[in-house]
Scaffold this motif. Sequence first.
Motif, PDB file in Angstrom:
ATOM      1  N   GLY A  95      13.166 -32.485  16.135  1.00  0.00           N
ATOM      2  CA  GLY A  95      14.013 -33.648  15.964  1.00  0.00           C
ATOM      3  C   GLY A  95      14.812 -33.984  17.144  1.00  0.00           C
ATOM      4  O   GLY A  95      14.863 -33.416  18.261  1.00  0.00           O
ATOM      5  N   ASN A  96      15.453 -35.149  17.193  1.00  0.00           N
ATOM      6  CA  ASN A  96      16.084 -35.676  18.256  1.00  0.00           C
ATOM      7  C   ASN A  96      16.975 -36.831  17.876  1.00  0.00           C
ATOM      8  O   ASN A  96      16.768 -37.373  16.779  1.00  0.00           O
ATOM      9  CB  ASN A  96      15.071 -36.060  19.201  1.00  0.00           C
ATOM     10  N   VAL A 147      19.283 -43.507  16.123  1.00  0.00           N
ATOM     11  CA  VAL A 147      18.345 -43.194  15.637  1.00  0.00           C
ATOM     12  C   VAL A 147      18.419 -41.572  15.302  1.00  0.00           C
ATOM     13  O   VAL A 147      18.553 -40.973  16.493  1.00  0.00           O
ATOM     14  CB  VAL A 147      17.031 -43.625  16.147  1.00  0.00           C
ATOM     15  N   VAL A 148      17.741 -41.078  14.184  1.00  0.00           N
ATOM     16  CA  VAL A 148      17.877 -39.875  13.863  1.00  0.00           C
ATOM     17  C   VAL A 148      16.638 -39.443  13.410  1.00  0.00           C
ATOM     18  O   VAL A 148      15.960 -39.941  12.647  1.00  0.00           O
ATOM     19  CB  VAL A 148      19.035 -39.069  13.145  1.00  0.00           C
ATOM     20  N   HIS A 149      15.983 -38.327  14.053  1.00  0.00           N
ATOM     21  CA  HIS A 149      14.425 -38.035  13.830  1.00  0.00           C
ATOM     22  C   HIS A 149      14.588 -36.221  13.369  1.00  0.00           C
ATOM     23  O   HIS A 149      15.223 -35.699  14.158  1.00  0.00           O
ATOM     24  CB  HIS A 149      13.648 -38.027  14.795  1.00  0.00           C
ATOM     25  N   THR A 150      14.028 -36.196  12.299  1.00  0.00           N
ATOM     26  CA  THR A 150      13.972 -34.724  11.773  1.00  0.00           C
ATOM     27  C   THR A 150      12.626 -34.470  11.309  1.00  0.00           C
ATOM     28  O   THR A 150      11.696 -35.325  11.036  1.00  0.00           O
ATOM     29  CB  THR A 150      14.794 -34.411  10.723  1.00  0.00           C
ATOM     30  N   HIS A 151      12.400 -33.136  11.143  1.00  0.00           N
ATOM     31  CA  HIS A 151      11.304 -32.663  10.334  1.00  0.00           C
ATOM     32  C   HIS A 151      11.562 -32.130   9.328  1.00  0.00           C
ATOM     33  O   HIS A 151      11.185 -30.563   8.593  1.00  0.00           O
ATOM     34  CB  HIS A 151      10.549 -31.561  11.288  1.00  0.00           C
ATOM     35  N   SER A 152      12.704 -32.576   8.433  1.00  0.00           N
ATOM     36  CA  SER A 152      12.939 -32.006   7.148  1.00  0.00           C
ATOM     37  C   SER A 152      12.197 -31.576   6.105  1.00  0.00           C
ATOM     38  O   SER A 152      11.178 -32.596   5.932  1.00  0.00           O
ATOM     39  CB  SER A 152      14.228 -32.722   6.369  1.00  0.00           C
ATOM     40  N   ARG A 157      26.186 -42.521  10.305  1.00  0.00           N
ATOM     41  CA  ARG A 157      25.564 -43.229   9.508  1.00  0.00           C
ATOM     42  C   ARG A 157      24.044 -42.773   9.181  1.00  0.00           C
ATOM     43  O   ARG A 157      23.463 -42.720   8.116  1.00  0.00           O
ATOM     44  CB  ARG A 157      25.651 -44.761   9.494  1.00  0.00           C
ATOM     45  N   ALA A 158      23.574 -42.849  10.368  1.00  0.00           N
ATOM     46  CA  ALA A 158      22.138 -42.369  10.538  1.00  0.00           C
ATOM     47  C   ALA A 158      21.959 -41.011  10.232  1.00  0.00           C
ATOM     48  O   ALA A 158      20.718 -40.600   9.538  1.00  0.00           O
ATOM     49  CB  ALA A 158      21.625 -42.476  11.977  1.00  0.00           C
ATOM     50  N   LEU A 159      22.705 -40.149  10.658  1.00  0.00           N
ATOM     51  CA  LEU A 159      22.703 -38.799   9.973  1.00  0.00           C
ATOM     52  C   LEU A 159      22.802 -38.714   8.648  1.00  0.00           C
ATOM     53  O   LEU A 159      22.070 -37.974   7.730  1.00  0.00           O
ATOM     54  CB  LEU A 159      23.718 -37.975  10.782  1.00  0.00           C
ATOM     55  N   ALA A 160      23.819 -39.535   8.074  1.00  0.00           N
ATOM     56  CA  ALA A 160      23.822 -39.215   6.503  1.00  0.00           C
ATOM     57  C   ALA A 160      22.593 -39.896   5.744  1.00  0.00           C
ATOM     58  O   ALA A 160      22.340 -39.257   4.690  1.00  0.00           O
ATOM     59  CB  ALA A 160      25.122 -40.015   6.076  1.00  0.00           C
ATOM     60  N   LEU A 161      22.174 -40.824   6.584  1.00  0.00           N
ATOM     61  CA  LEU A 161      20.663 -41.579   5.758  1.00  0.00           C
ATOM     62  C   LEU A 161      19.739 -40.430   5.856  1.00  0.00           C
ATOM     63  O   LEU A 161      18.838 -40.436   4.903  1.00  0.00           O
ATOM     64  CB  LEU A 161      20.479 -42.695   6.394  1.00  0.00           C
ATOM     65  N   ALA A 162      19.540 -39.834   6.803  1.00  0.00           N
ATOM     66  CA  ALA A 162      18.616 -38.989   7.047  1.00  0.00           C
ATOM     67  C   ALA A 162      18.514 -37.729   6.001  1.00  0.00           C
ATOM     68  O   ALA A 162      17.754 -37.152   5.305  1.00  0.00           O
ATOM     69  CB  ALA A 162      18.456 -38.019   8.413  1.00  0.00           C
ATOM     70  N   VAL A 163      19.769 -37.149   5.596  1.00  0.00           N
ATOM     71  CA  VAL A 163      20.284 -36.510   4.449  1.00  0.00           C
ATOM     72  C   VAL A 163      19.753 -37.241   3.023  1.00  0.00           C
ATOM     73  O   VAL A 163      18.942 -36.468   2.254  1.00  0.00           O
ATOM     74  CB  VAL A 163      21.473 -36.164   4.308  1.00  0.00           C
ATOM     75  N   THR A 164      19.960 -38.305   3.094  1.00  0.00           N
ATOM     76  CA  THR A 164      19.665 -39.157   1.652  1.00  0.00           C
ATOM     77  C   THR A 164      18.253 -38.953   1.579  1.00  0.00           C
ATOM     78  O   THR A 164      17.809 -38.985   0.311  1.00  0.00           O
ATOM     79  CB  THR A 164      20.339 -40.482   1.675  1.00  0.00           C
ATOM     80  N   VAL A 165      17.371 -39.401   2.746  1.00  0.00           N
ATOM     81  CA  VAL A 165      16.042 -39.586   2.525  1.00  0.00           C
ATOM     82  C   VAL A 165      15.492 -37.981   2.057  1.00  0.00           C
ATOM     83  O   VAL A 165      14.416 -38.051   1.390  1.00  0.00           O
ATOM     84  CB  VAL A 165      15.332 -40.022   3.776  1.00  0.00           C
TER      85      VAL A 165
END
Length: 225
Positions: free
Chosen positions: A30-31, A92-97, A168-176
């Motif tokens: 992630g990055n 922009v937040v990128h993860t491998h959730s 806001r981007a981090l919160a959206l990553a959690v929602t996704v």
Amino acid sequence: MNDEELVLRTELVEACRSMNRLGINKGTAGNISVRYGDGFLISPTGIPYDKLTPEHVVAMRWDATFDGDVLPSSEWRFHRDILKARPDLNAVVHTHSTFATTVAILGKEIPAIHYAIASAGGPTIRCAPYAVFGSQELADNVVTALEGRRACLMAHHGVIAAHVSIPRALALAVTVEELAHQYMLCLPLGEPPVLSDAEMAEVLEKFKTYGQQSPKTISGLHKAS
């Protein structure tokens, strides 16, 4: 480094650590990037988040040049191209959730199983076609998948969430990730029912005024004098 830059660098470092604490990322995967000055700030490659400092964050220009000896994330191309293509997005937040990546492995988009999908900007969360990590092809695929959206999956890879700020981007990553989890729980029972285009259009309109704002802008709500 001025105060504004230090604040953004510190916020970025804390968000990287938060990804792991929130369970949407592991290790150095992630990055994160954020728009700044004549370019953007981005997390470095290969440095464990618990050892990351604001000084490790890399300042990149739009032409992909940077100063110093710390290398940027290998995914700098899609970070740059998203921010260049989308002036409405600043981070922009990128993860491998786990669940979002599972859906991405299947090559599926996340349909309108829950109204909260509107937080990603549309009635679906698309899945960008696979391309090798760090490549220009991947960056191009992601920018296309994000048209009219703030989040997308990447086939056999992970998820991207982008918004006006890092929080806001981090919160959206959690929602996704939550939406992907719900979708995966539904799939053993068959393809789940989804909200109609008309229902999603209504939700998307309401999301334009979602969150803290003046009570005067909200129908039926009045502030006591």
